[in-house]
Design a protein around this motif. Structure first.
Motif, mmCIF file in Angstrom:
data_model
loop_
_atom_site.group_PDB
_atom_site.id
_atom_site.type_symbol
_atom_site.label_atom_id
_atom_site.label_comp_id
_atom_site.label_asym_id
_atom_site.label_seq_id
_atom_site.Cartn_x
_atom_site.Cartn_y
_atom_site.Cartn_z
ATOM 1 N N LEU A 73 5.833 3.567 -14.390
ATOM 2 C CA LEU A 73 5.210 3.913 -13.013
ATOM 3 C C LEU A 73 3.481 3.273 -13.427
ATOM 4 C CD1 LEU A 73 6.212 7.105 -12.389
ATOM 5 C CD2 LEU A 73 6.629 5.119 -11.004
ATOM 6 N N LEU A 74 2.980 3.717 -14.286
ATOM 7 C CA LEU A 74 1.931 3.412 -13.630
ATOM 8 C C LEU A 74 1.565 1.712 -13.753
ATOM 9 C CD1 LEU A 74 -0.851 4.577 -14.508
ATOM 10 C CD2 LEU A 74 -1.208 4.252 -16.499
ATOM 11 N N ILE A 75 1.908 0.761 -14.722
ATOM 12 C CA ILE A 75 2.401 -0.597 -14.059
ATOM 13 C C ILE A 75 2.574 -0.842 -13.146
ATOM 14 C CG2 ILE A 75 3.286 -2.299 -15.397
ATOM 15 C CD1 ILE A 75 3.185 -1.668 -17.694
ATOM 16 N N SER A 76 3.352 -0.267 -12.864
ATOM 17 C CA SER A 76 4.084 -1.143 -11.189
ATOM 18 C C SER A 76 3.395 -0.282 -10.417
ATOM 19 C CB SER A 76 5.341 0.538 -10.409
ATOM 20 O OG SER A 76 5.945 0.116 -9.001
ATOM 21 N N SER A 77 2.371 0.651 -10.165
ATOM 22 C CA SER A 77 1.360 1.118 -9.123
ATOM 23 C C SER A 77 -0.113 0.281 -9.146
ATOM 24 C CB SER A 77 0.504 2.846 -9.524
ATOM 25 O OG SER A 77 -0.001 2.662 -10.200
ATOM 26 N N ALA A 78 -0.232 -0.291 -10.793
ATOM 27 C CA ALA A 78 -1.830 -1.512 -10.927
ATOM 28 C C ALA A 78 -1.507 -2.336 -10.555
ATOM 29 C CB ALA A 78 -1.751 -1.454 -12.212
ATOM 30 N N LEU B 159 0.722 -0.961 0.497
ATOM 31 C CA LEU B 159 0.146 -0.210 0.015
ATOM 32 C C LEU B 159 0.914 1.463 0.058
ATOM 33 C CD1 LEU B 159 -2.922 1.214 0.285
ATOM 34 C CD2 LEU B 159 -2.881 1.104 1.968
ATOM 35 N N LEU B 160 2.074 1.480 0.338
ATOM 36 C CA LEU B 160 3.264 2.731 0.855
ATOM 37 C C LEU B 160 3.593 2.292 -0.740
ATOM 38 C CD1 LEU B 160 4.528 1.935 4.256
ATOM 39 C CD2 LEU B 160 3.178 3.894 3.002
ATOM 40 N N VAL C 169 2.639 8.985 -5.435
ATOM 41 C CA VAL C 169 3.391 10.650 -5.844
ATOM 42 C C VAL C 169 3.597 10.832 -6.724
ATOM 43 C CG1 VAL C 169 4.210 11.834 -4.193
ATOM 44 C CG2 VAL C 169 2.814 10.764 -3.225
ATOM 45 N N CYS C 170 4.667 9.524 -7.717
ATOM 46 C CA CYS C 170 5.593 10.234 -8.174
ATOM 47 C C CYS C 170 5.184 9.966 -9.870
ATOM 48 C CB CYS C 170 7.125 8.347 -8.466
ATOM 49 S SG CYS C 170 7.518 8.838 -7.658
ATOM 50 N N LEU C 171 4.096 9.912 -9.923
ATOM 51 C CA LEU C 171 2.800 10.271 -11.127
ATOM 52 C C LEU C 171 3.033 11.688 -11.438
ATOM 53 C CD1 LEU C 171 1.021 7.461 -11.541
ATOM 54 C CD2 LEU C 171 2.775 8.000 -13.163
#
Length: 86
Positions: A61-66, A11-12, A19-21
């Motif tokens: 970043l999008l793939i990582s967050s998903a 979750l973190l 936030v990095c996005l």
């Protein structure tokens, strides 16, 4: 939903990647032009005529967050959750 320390860290990681996005990547000033612009992850600053596309970093970043968000809900299958975290 959040039953293990691993899920809290996921979750973190999701919050940090979101936030990095939205943060600025850097300032670019082409040599000899004197007019700089700011490069954000989602867009270029207004008035930028140079094509520096941040689409690659945005996609990663999008793939990582998903993946982080999806992996949180796999708490019932710990082996799969651990392998996806790696």
């Amino acid at each position: 939903m959040i039953q293990r320390k691993q899920s809290v860290f996921l979750l973190l990681a999701f919050i940090a990647s979101v936030v990095c996005l939205c943060l600025r990547i850097g300032d670019i000033e082409p040599a000899g032009m004197g007019v700089g612009f700011k490069l954000y992850n989602l867009m270029l600053d207004k008035g930028a005529s140079v094509d520096y596309s941040p689409c690659g970093l945005f996609g990663i970043l999008l793939i990582s967050s998903a993946m982080s968000l999806a992996t949180i809900f796999l708490y019932r299958n710990r082996k799969l959750q651990s392998s996806l975290c790696l």
